[in-house]
Design an enzyme around this catalytic site. Structure first.
Site, PDB file in Angstrom:
ATOM      1  N   ILE A   6     -12.038   5.827  47.087  1.00 39.49           N
ATOM      2  CA  ILE A   6     -10.851   5.752  47.962  1.00 39.49           C
ATOM      3  C   ILE A   6     -11.199   6.336  49.327  1.00 39.49           C
ATOM      4  O   ILE A   6     -11.693   7.469  49.413  1.00 39.49           O
ATOM      5  CB  ILE A   6      -9.657   6.537  47.368  1.00 39.49           C
ATOM      6  CG1 ILE A   6      -9.452   6.178  45.896  1.00 39.49           C
ATOM      7  CG2 ILE A   6      -8.374   6.285  48.153  1.00 39.49           C
ATOM      8  CD1 ILE A   6      -8.664   7.230  45.127  1.00 39.49           C
ATOM      9  N   ASN A  83      -8.506   2.357  52.423  1.00 42.20           N
ATOM     10  CA  ASN A  83      -7.231   2.849  52.951  1.00 42.20           C
ATOM     11  C   ASN A  83      -7.354   3.456  54.358  1.00 42.20           C
ATOM     12  O   ASN A  83      -6.426   3.379  55.148  1.00 42.20           O
ATOM     13  CB  ASN A  83      -6.688   3.888  51.962  1.00 42.20           C
ATOM     14  CG  ASN A  83      -5.576   4.723  52.556  1.00 42.20           C
ATOM     15  OD1 ASN A  83      -4.430   4.273  52.673  1.00 42.20           O
ATOM     16  ND2 ASN A  83      -5.899   5.950  52.964  1.00 42.20           N
ATOM     17  N   TYR A 150      -4.954  -2.515  66.605  1.00 32.36           N
ATOM     18  CA  TYR A 150      -4.523  -2.269  65.227  1.00 32.36           C
ATOM     19  C   TYR A 150      -4.138  -3.611  64.565  1.00 32.36           C
ATOM     20  O   TYR A 150      -4.585  -3.919  63.457  1.00 32.36           O
ATOM     21  CB  TYR A 150      -3.346  -1.287  65.239  1.00 32.36           C
ATOM     22  CG  TYR A 150      -2.867  -0.852  63.879  1.00 32.36           C
ATOM     23  CD1 TYR A 150      -3.600   0.054  63.116  1.00 32.36           C
ATOM     24  CD2 TYR A 150      -1.668  -1.349  63.349  1.00 32.36           C
ATOM     25  CE1 TYR A 150      -3.155   0.469  61.866  1.00 32.36           C
ATOM     26  CE2 TYR A 150      -1.214  -0.935  62.107  1.00 32.36           C
ATOM     27  CZ  TYR A 150      -1.953  -0.029  61.362  1.00 32.36           C
ATOM     28  OH  TYR A 150      -1.502   0.370  60.128  1.00 32.36           O
ATOM     29  N   LYS A 154      -6.079  -5.523  61.423  1.00 30.80           N
ATOM     30  CA  LYS A 154      -5.389  -5.778  60.149  1.00 30.80           C
ATOM     31  C   LYS A 154      -5.358  -7.285  59.845  1.00 30.80           C
ATOM     32  O   LYS A 154      -5.529  -7.698  58.695  1.00 30.80           O
ATOM     33  CB  LYS A 154      -3.973  -5.192  60.172  1.00 30.80           C
ATOM     34  CG  LYS A 154      -3.943  -3.651  60.229  1.00 30.80           C
ATOM     35  CD  LYS A 154      -4.666  -2.996  59.052  1.00 30.80           C
ATOM     36  CE  LYS A 154      -4.474  -1.499  58.987  1.00 30.80           C
ATOM     37  NZ  LYS A 154      -5.235  -0.851  57.915  1.00 30.80           N
ATOM     38  N   THR A 187       3.963   9.208  57.671  1.00 34.30           N
ATOM     39  CA  THR A 187       2.642   9.841  57.727  1.00 34.30           C
ATOM     40  C   THR A 187       2.291  10.162  59.184  1.00 34.30           C
ATOM     41  O   THR A 187       3.035   9.805  60.105  1.00 34.30           O
ATOM     42  CB  THR A 187       1.544   8.898  57.186  1.00 34.30           C
ATOM     43  OG1 THR A 187       1.461   7.780  58.069  1.00 34.30           O
ATOM     44  CG2 THR A 187       1.813   8.433  55.772  1.00 34.30           C
TER      45      THR A 187
HETATM   46  N1  LIG Z   1       2.003   4.865  57.834  1.00 35.00           N
HETATM   47  C1  LIG Z   1       2.466   3.630  57.948  1.00 35.00           C
HETATM   48  O1  LIG Z   1       3.636   3.395  58.295  1.00 35.00           O
HETATM   49  C2  LIG Z   1       1.574   2.456  57.615  1.00 35.00           C
HETATM   50  C3  LIG Z   1       2.125   1.171  57.712  1.00 35.00           C
HETATM   51  C4  LIG Z   1       1.331   0.088  57.383  1.00 35.00           C
HETATM   52  C5  LIG Z   1       0.029   0.269  56.962  1.00 35.00           C
HETATM   53  N2  LIG Z   1      -0.472   1.535  56.888  1.00 35.00           N
HETATM   54  C6  LIG Z   1      -1.866   1.690  56.461  1.00 35.00           C
HETATM   55  O2  LIG Z   1      -1.949   2.654  55.423  1.00 35.00           O
HETATM   56  C7  LIG Z   1      -3.246   3.276  55.449  1.00 35.00           C
HETATM   57  C8  LIG Z   1      -3.099   4.787  55.419  1.00 35.00           C
HETATM   58  O3  LIG Z   1      -2.439   5.203  56.602  1.00 35.00           O
HETATM   59  P1  LIG Z   1      -1.668   6.588  56.730  1.00 35.00           P
HETATM   60  O4  LIG Z   1      -0.352   6.251  57.292  1.00 35.00           O
HETATM   61  O5  LIG Z   1      -1.778   7.361  55.478  1.00 35.00           O
HETATM   62  O6  LIG Z   1      -2.541   7.252  57.914  1.00 35.00           O
HETATM   63  P2  LIG Z   1      -2.954   8.775  58.204  1.00 35.00           P
HETATM   64  O7  LIG Z   1      -1.976   9.701  57.641  1.00 35.00           O
HETATM   65  O8  LIG Z   1      -3.264   8.821  59.661  1.00 35.00           O
HETATM   66  O9  LIG Z   1      -4.325   8.923  57.353  1.00 35.00           O
HETATM   67  C9  LIG Z   1      -5.467   8.198  57.729  1.00 35.00           C
HETATM   68  C10 LIG Z   1      -6.637   8.573  56.838  1.00 35.00           C
HETATM   69  O10 LIG Z   1      -7.783   7.844  57.321  1.00 35.00           O
HETATM   70  C11 LIG Z   1      -8.862   8.740  57.472  1.00 35.00           C
HETATM   71  N3  LIG Z   1      -9.763   8.362  58.560  1.00 35.00           N
HETATM   72  C12 LIG Z   1      -9.441   8.098  59.848  1.00 35.00           C
HETATM   73  N4  LIG Z   1     -10.555   7.930  60.571  1.00 35.00           N
HETATM   74  C13 LIG Z   1     -11.607   8.078  59.716  1.00 35.00           C
HETATM   75  C14 LIG Z   1     -13.005   8.045  59.879  1.00 35.00           C
HETATM   76  N5  LIG Z   1     -13.584   7.830  61.068  1.00 35.00           N
HETATM   77  N6  LIG Z   1     -13.782   8.236  58.792  1.00 35.00           N
HETATM   78  C15 LIG Z   1     -13.242   8.496  57.583  1.00 35.00           C
HETATM   79  N7  LIG Z   1     -11.905   8.537  57.369  1.00 35.00           N
HETATM   80  C16 LIG Z   1     -11.103   8.346  58.433  1.00 35.00           C
HETATM   81  C17 LIG Z   1      -8.213  10.091  57.783  1.00 35.00           C
HETATM   82  O11 LIG Z   1      -9.091  11.146  57.392  1.00 35.00           O
HETATM   83  P3  LIG Z   1      -9.907  12.089  58.412  1.00 35.00           P
HETATM   84  O12 LIG Z   1      -9.127  12.182  59.683  1.00 35.00           O
HETATM   85  O13 LIG Z   1     -10.046  13.387  57.672  1.00 35.00           O
HETATM   86  O14 LIG Z   1     -11.225  11.400  58.587  1.00 35.00           O
HETATM   87  C18 LIG Z   1      -6.979  10.057  56.899  1.00 35.00           C
HETATM   88  O15 LIG Z   1      -7.286  10.545  55.629  1.00 35.00           O
HETATM   89  C19 LIG Z   1      -3.929   2.738  56.708  1.00 35.00           C
HETATM   90  O16 LIG Z   1      -4.776   1.663  56.368  1.00 35.00           O
HETATM   91  C20 LIG Z   1      -2.785   2.223  57.548  1.00 35.00           C
HETATM   92  O17 LIG Z   1      -3.170   1.215  58.460  1.00 35.00           O
HETATM   93  C21 LIG Z   1       0.265   2.638  57.202  1.00 35.00           C
END
Ligand SMILES: NC(=O)c1ccc[n+]([C@@H]2O[C@H](COP(=O)([O-])OP(=O)(O)OC[C@H]3O[C@@H](n4cnc5c(N)ncnc54)[C@H](OP(=O)(O)O)[C@@H]3O)[C@@H](O)[C@H]2O)c1
Length: 254
Positions: A6, A83, A150, A154, A187
């Site tokens: 993951i 993810n 973004y 996607k 988030t």
């Molecule tokens: N939140 C929403 O409303 C929403 C809506 C649609 C889709 N999504 C999708 O859901 C997924 C999770 O998003 P989230 O909302 O949980 O975002 P988040 O809270 O910003 O978490 C993003 C995660 O990605 C990791 N990440 C970012 N850059 C990285 C890098 N260079 N290397 C390794 N890991 C990296 C971060 O870990 P580190 O910073 O520790 O590296 C963090 O664990 C994403 O694919 C997002 O596009 C979210």
């Protein structure tokens, strides 16, 4: 034993998915730049890789380490959840700098593509339940000025998923791959979208309103729905699955 790889487990949706998968029958390989000690404290079968997905050239090495540690005599299933993602830069493309453009495309598209390629190749001889969930977004279709990168990544991830799904339909030991649109989740990523200035991101107020009106789902709620798709039998290879409950937002298209 089921094995789960993951990405993006340091917070948000990835952390919730990992937490809910913790079980004596599950072994987790978690990947993010920052180690999640809270998660590590919750289970024994968790290995953490503090890895920056911008380092695409080291992904094959990382995946070789992970896949070669799987006990092939007891493995039941191997799962990859792509993810991790970044929303930045949230700005009109002419004001984005090259470094931020590169990071967005690398983390959101190049890294999941490379992880998928390595996953399929390195598990080729292991004939068990194999599945890849690509966490995509409805932003692939619903567009906002300021979110071109973004949305483009996607949309790219969705097309990649559909095409690999077709490839896997002809494989001897196929991997099932789907893209999931999880909807709007409370988030850091959401917070980043709504905290932008209106000048660089006119839709920031829509994201603020969605938060104020309680229209966001929790990471835990969404993680539970996503985990269903890790084990669901009747999914079509390459499918794009929208799991958001649109009644929550009364016709708004975020
Ligand atoms: N939140 C929403 O409303 C929403 C809506 C649609 C889709 N999504 C999708 O859901 C997924 C999770 O998003 P989230 O909302 O949980 O975002 P988040 O809270 O910003 O978490 C993003 C995660 O990605 C990791 N990440 C970012 N850059 C990285 C890098 N260079 N290397 C390794 N890991 C990296 C971060 O870990 P580190 O910073 O520790 O590296 C963090 O664990 C994403 O694919 C997002 O596009 C979210």
């Amino acid at each position: 034993m089921n094995y789960f790889i993951i990405t993006g487990t340091s917070r948000g949706l990835g952390q919730a998915i990992a937490e809910q998968l913790i079980s004596p029958e599950h072994y987790l390989f978690c990947i993010s730049r920052e180690k999640n000690n809270e998660l590590l404290g919750k289970g024994k079968n968790i290995e953490y890789f503090e890895f920056d997905l911008n380092n695409v050239e080291h992904i094959e090495e990382l995946m070789t380490t992970i896949i070669s540690s799987i006990d092939t005599s007891s493995v039941k299933g191997i799962f990859l959840v792509n993810n991790a993602a970044v929303i930045a830069p949230v700005a009109f493309v002419d004001s984005c700098d090259v470094k931020d453009i590169t990071t967005n495309i690398t983390v959101n598209l190049l890294a999941p593509i490379t992880l998928t390629s390595c996953f399929i190749r390195l598990t080729d001889e292991i004939d068990v339940n194999k599945r890849i969930l690509n966490i995509s977004s409805s932003s692939a279709k619903h567009l906002h000025p300021g979110m071109s990168l973004y949305s483009a990544t996607k949309a790219g991830l969705d097309v990649f998923t559909q095409c690999v799904g077709l490839e896997q339909n002809t494989s001897a030991a196929p991997v099932k791959i789907v893209s999931i649109w999880p909807g709007m989740i409370d988030t850091t990523l959401q917070e980043e979208a709504r905290s932008q200035s209106k000048a660089s991101f006119p839709s920031a107020e829509i994201f603020s309103m969605v938060k104020e009106r309680g229209m966001l789902t929790t990471p835990e709620e969404t993680a539970a729905q996503i985990i269903d798709y890790l084990f669901k039998e009747d999914i079509e290879n390459g499918e794009i699955i929208d799991i958001y409950d649109y009644s929550k937002i009364n016709g708004l298209q975020p």
